[in-house]
Design a protein around this motif. Structure first.
Motif, PDB file in Angstrom:
ATOM      1  N   THR A  80       0.812  -1.218   0.000  1.00 34.02           N
ATOM      2  CA  THR A  80       0.000   0.000   0.000  1.00 34.02           C
ATOM      3  C   THR A  80       0.841   1.263   0.000  1.00 34.02           C
ATOM      4  OG1 THR A  80      -0.109   0.007   2.434  1.00 34.02           O
ATOM      5  CG2 THR A  80      -1.862  -1.156   1.240  1.00 34.02           C
ATOM      6  N   GLN A  81       2.167   1.128  -0.014  1.00 33.39           N
ATOM      7  CA  GLN A  81       3.033   2.292   0.094  1.00 33.39           C
ATOM      8  C   GLN A  81       4.204   2.190  -0.878  1.00 33.39           C
ATOM      9  OE1 GLN A  81       3.922   1.943   4.348  1.00 33.39           O
ATOM     10  NE2 GLN A  81       2.769   3.825   4.708  1.00 33.39           N
ATOM     11  N   LEU A  82       4.828   3.329  -1.069  1.00 29.59           N
ATOM     12  CA  LEU A  82       6.111   3.404  -1.776  1.00 29.59           C
ATOM     13  C   LEU A  82       7.174   3.762  -0.748  1.00 29.59           C
ATOM     14  CD1 LEU A  82       7.937   3.799  -4.392  1.00 29.59           C
ATOM     15  CD2 LEU A  82       7.372   6.211  -4.113  1.00 29.59           C
ATOM     16  N   GLU A  83       8.267   3.006  -0.718  1.00 32.50           N
ATOM     17  CA  GLU A  83       9.372   3.317   0.180  1.00 32.50           C
ATOM     18  C   GLU A  83      10.562   3.776  -0.655  1.00 32.50           C
ATOM     19  OE1 GLU A  83      10.851   1.312   4.096  1.00 32.50           O
ATOM     20  OE2 GLU A  83      11.864   0.348   2.421  1.00 32.50           O
ATOM     21  N   LEU A  84      11.088   4.944  -0.326  1.00 36.04           N
ATOM     22  CA  LEU A  84      12.240   5.531  -1.007  1.00 36.04           C
ATOM     23  C   LEU A  84      13.316   5.794   0.043  1.00 36.04           C
ATOM     24  CD1 LEU A  84      12.130   8.171  -3.783  1.00 36.04           C
ATOM     25  CD2 LEU A  84      13.696   8.495  -1.877  1.00 36.04           C
ATOM     26  N   TRP A  85      14.537   5.428  -0.267  1.00 40.73           N
ATOM     27  CA  TRP A  85      15.615   5.625   0.706  1.00 40.73           C
ATOM     28  C   TRP A  85      16.805   6.328   0.058  1.00 40.73           C
ATOM     29  CZ3 TRP A  85      14.264   0.959  -1.374  1.00 40.73           C
ATOM     30  CH2 TRP A  85      15.213   0.305  -2.142  1.00 40.73           C
ATOM     31  N   HIS A 133       1.204  13.842   3.183  1.00 41.20           N
ATOM     32  CA  HIS A 133       0.868  12.839   2.173  1.00 41.20           C
ATOM     33  C   HIS A 133       0.541  11.493   2.826  1.00 41.20           C
ATOM     34  CE1 HIS A 133       2.783  15.784  -0.471  1.00 41.20           C
ATOM     35  NE2 HIS A 133       2.248  15.151  -1.496  1.00 41.20           N
ATOM     36  N   ASN A 134       0.149  11.494   4.101  1.00 37.06           N
ATOM     37  CA  ASN A 134      -0.130  10.251   4.826  1.00 37.06           C
ATOM     38  C   ASN A 134       1.091   9.333   4.829  1.00 37.06           C
ATOM     39  OD1 ASN A 134      -2.709  10.827   5.666  1.00 37.06           O
ATOM     40  ND2 ASN A 134      -3.720   9.771   3.998  1.00 37.06           N
ATOM     41  N   GLY A 135       2.250   9.936   4.908  1.00 46.05           N
ATOM     42  CA  GLY A 135       3.475   9.157   4.908  1.00 46.05           C
ATOM     43  C   GLY A 135       4.293   9.397   6.163  1.00 46.05           C
ATOM     44  N   ALA A 136       5.549   8.991   6.121  1.00 47.17           N
ATOM     45  CA  ALA A 136       6.432   9.137   7.276  1.00 47.17           C
ATOM     46  C   ALA A 136       7.867   9.252   6.793  1.00 47.17           C
ATOM     47  CB  ALA A 136       6.282   7.951   8.237  1.00 47.17           C
ATOM     48  N   LEU A 137       8.670   9.955   7.572  1.00 46.23           N
ATOM     49  CA  LEU A 137      10.085  10.149   7.270  1.00 46.23           C
ATOM     50  C   LEU A 137      10.894   9.781   8.504  1.00 46.23           C
ATOM     51  CD1 LEU A 137      12.429  11.169   5.482  1.00 46.23           C
ATOM     52  CD2 LEU A 137      12.005  13.459   6.420  1.00 46.23           C
ATOM     53  N   VAL A 138      11.879   8.915   8.310  1.00 48.87           N
ATOM     54  CA  VAL A 138      12.738   8.478   9.417  1.00 48.87           C
ATOM     55  C   VAL A 138      14.188   8.609   8.989  1.00 48.87           C
ATOM     56  CG1 VAL A 138      13.481   6.512  10.811  1.00 48.87           C
ATOM     57  CG2 VAL A 138      11.056   6.918  10.447  1.00 48.87           C
ATOM     58  N   LEU A 139      15.026   9.192   9.850  1.00 47.98           N
ATOM     59  CA  LEU A 139      16.463   9.276   9.643  1.00 47.98           C
ATOM     60  C   LEU A 139      17.156   8.487  10.738  1.00 47.98           C
ATOM     61  CD1 LEU A 139      15.477  11.841   7.981  1.00 47.98           C
ATOM     62  CD2 LEU A 139      17.752  12.769   8.428  1.00 47.98           C
ATOM     63  N   ARG A 140      18.144   7.701  10.346  1.00 46.34           N
ATOM     64  CA  ARG A 140      18.873   6.900  11.328  1.00 46.34           C
ATOM     65  C   ARG A 140      20.246   6.545  10.777  1.00 46.34           C
ATOM     66  NH1 ARG A 140      14.919   1.651  10.575  1.00 46.34           N
ATOM     67  NH2 ARG A 140      15.550   1.108   8.443  1.00 46.34           N
ATOM     68  N   ASN A 141      21.127   6.138  11.668  1.00 45.38           N
ATOM     69  CA  ASN A 141      22.454   5.703  11.263  1.00 45.38           C
ATOM     70  C   ASN A 141      22.368   4.325  10.612  1.00 45.38           C
ATOM     71  OD1 ASN A 141      24.013   7.937  12.164  1.00 45.38           O
ATOM     72  ND2 ASN A 141      23.793   7.218  14.268  1.00 45.38           N
ATOM     73  N   LEU A 167      11.774   7.241   3.388  1.00 45.65           N
ATOM     74  CA  LEU A 167      10.521   7.966   3.180  1.00 45.65           C
ATOM     75  C   LEU A 167       9.472   6.982   2.690  1.00 45.65           C
ATOM     76  CD1 LEU A 167       8.801  10.598   2.754  1.00 45.65           C
ATOM     77  CD2 LEU A 167       9.771  10.644   0.429  1.00 45.65           C
ATOM     78  N   ARG A 168       8.332   6.950   3.344  1.00 43.44           N
ATOM     79  CA  ARG A 168       7.205   6.124   2.910  1.00 43.44           C
ATOM     80  C   ARG A 168       6.028   7.022   2.570  1.00 43.44           C
ATOM     81  NH1 ARG A 168       6.694   0.489   6.389  1.00 43.44           N
ATOM     82  NH2 ARG A 168       8.653  -0.443   5.681  1.00 43.44           N
ATOM     83  N   LEU A 169       5.439   6.776   1.405  1.00 43.91           N
ATOM     84  CA  LEU A 169       4.295   7.550   0.933  1.00 43.91           C
ATOM     85  C   LEU A 169       3.180   6.588   0.558  1.00 43.91           C
ATOM     86  CD1 LEU A 169       6.138  10.068  -1.418  1.00 43.91           C
ATOM     87  CD2 LEU A 169       5.280  10.514   0.888  1.00 43.91           C
TER      88      LEU A 169
END
Length: 451
Positions: free
Chosen positions: A365-370, A410-418, A429-431
């Motif tokens: 149900t989502q697109l994940e971009l990294w 956009h009903n998504g989420a953004l996470v930054l991590r090592n 990034l998930r949209l």
């Protein structure tokens, strides 16, 4: 009775040939009449008795099995059949006993789960209501009774329009609504779904009071804003005030030093510089509050990524192969988000001489971009999304905040991590692939994303 008659008839027919032969032999020989009639009576009694006994042997177990099944139908799972042998009938009785044990265990589980569900519904501080096809109230918990200022006895059977909830049964869900009811008003989160009870479809309505939580969050937000504003204003106003006093004292002197004009010029230059910095700060803060709602349109991800990567000229960004996928997004906002993330990744990679890679994949149900970089990594993730917090020289501290706002819009989420294993950092990034943007004023959260 027809089955019993068939059993008796079949048993009688089974004994008919032997009985006829016996009677023929008896009456064809020269036996005394008393013996002939006596033996004939014995043959008839044994013949009929065997037929009746056969009927009882067949029908009696069926009656017992019928009684067991009737008990199960009436949900009496305590009745057990007696297993006298391990023949076919005994196996059937054993299976019925096992079925009764299984149904009894399942009934206990259902009753316990039902009691737990009822207890949760009564204790939870969220109004839960269900409406039938005629929009009539069929179920309500204690929080719902408090919200509507009534009891289940007086509220059940009334329509959503009479209760002031008609608008909640239609439109987008989840969403935020401001309305007042008999038991109180404020801002509510409205969630709605459908379920079936007794084969009849119903709508389940969940109303969460967000007013108290929003007021607490607003108070904390104002405290953070005041601290940030106070810090920035003091940084600019303190030197402006000090230099203004010094220049005022300089101009009030009758005998001025020879270089007073240079001092005046330098002072006014500092005042101008600090005023410009203060203006930029206020404009940056306004930019955070003026993010428009997304205007969705189809966007092919592969061309978008390649177009953004070509804008970065300081370092070649490697584009990893990904599926051809088109999603509904605000193209300009997503471009700004990716530009910020790629710029940050390149800044980090230039410090160590490493590289930057970007890729994407399709989820159900989502697109994940990294975006991955080989930089030094994040020293701390606690303040990544705090407005105006930055570790870069000359940074504004609003880039990542805007990125997260765009993702959540956009009903998504953004996470930054090592990265593990490191070194370096990754932004994921998930949209949502096909969904409406978050309604204005609605809250959304960034979940923990796993690769």
């Amino acid at each position: 009775m027809q089955h019993q008659r068939r059993i008796v008839s079949l048993a009688t027919l089974a004994g008919l040939p032997g009985s006829i032969v016996a009677l023929a032999l008896l009456w064809m020989n020269d036996y005394p009449a008393r013996i002939q009639w006596g033996l004939s009576l014995v043959i008839a009694v044994v013949w009929i008795g065997a037929a009746i006994a056969t009927e009882r042997q067949v029908v009696s177990p069926l009656h017992a099995i019928s009684n067991l099944l009737k008990a199960l139908r009436e949900r009496d799972y305590s009745v057990r059949g007696k297993v006298e042998s391990h023949d076919a009938v005994g196996v059937v009785v054993e299976e019925i006993n096992d079925l009764a044990d299984t149904l009894r265990s399942q009934r206990i589980d259902v009753l316990e789960a039902s009691k737990l569900l009822n207890k949760i519904m009564d204790e939870i501080d969220v109004a839960i209501l269900s409406f039938d096809l005629d929009d009539k109230l069929r179920l309500i918990n204690r929080a719902g009774e408090r919200l509507l200022d009534g009891t289940a006895k007086t509220l059940l059977g009334r329509t959503a329009g009479e209760l002031g909830l008609a608008e909640c049964l239609y439109g987008r869900t989840p969403r935020l609504m401001d309305f007042g009811l008999a038991g109180g008003g404020g801002r509510w989160e409205v969630r709605r779904t459908t379920f079936r009870q007794g084969g009849v479809p119903q709508q389940l309505l969940v109303l969460s009071d967000l007013s108290r939580a929003l007021r607490e969050e607003e108070r904390r937000a104002w405290q953070r804003i005041v601290r940030v504003l106070g810090h920035e204003l003091n940084n600019s106003l303190t030197p402006i005030s000090s230099i203004s006093e010094s220049l005022t004292g300089l101009l009030s002197r009758r005998s001025r030093p020879d270089d007073w004009e240079q001092d005046l010029t330098r002072g006014l230059s500092v005042i101008s510089s600090r005023s410009e910095s203060l203006t930029q700060f206020v404009e940056s803060y306004s930019k955070l509050a003026r993010l428009p709602e997304p205007t969705l349109e189809p966007c092919a991800i592969a061309p978008l990524v390649r177009r953004i990567v070509e804008l970065e000229t300081r370092l070649g960004v490697e584009v990893l192969p990904g599926p051809d996928i088109t999603i509904m997004v605000d193209v300009s906002q997503i471009e700004q988000l990716l530009i910020n993330l790629i710029r940050n990744a390149v800044d980090a990679a230039l410090d160590t001489g490493g590289g930057v890679r970007i890729g994407w994949k399709s989820l159900p149900t989502q697109l994940e971009l990294w975006i991955e970089d080989d930089g030094p990594g994040l020293a701390s993730t606690a303040n990544l999304f705090v407005p105006f917090f930055t570790t870069k020289q000359g940074g504004s501290g609003i880039g990542l905040v805007l990125c997260r706002q765009i993702a959540e819009a956009h009903n998504g989420a953004l996470v930054l991590r090592n990265r593990i294993p490191g070194p370096g950092c990754e932004a994921r990034l998930r949209l949502a692939r096909n969904s409406d943007p978050t309604p204005s004023g609605a809250s959304s959260t960034s979940g923990n994303l796993r690769p």
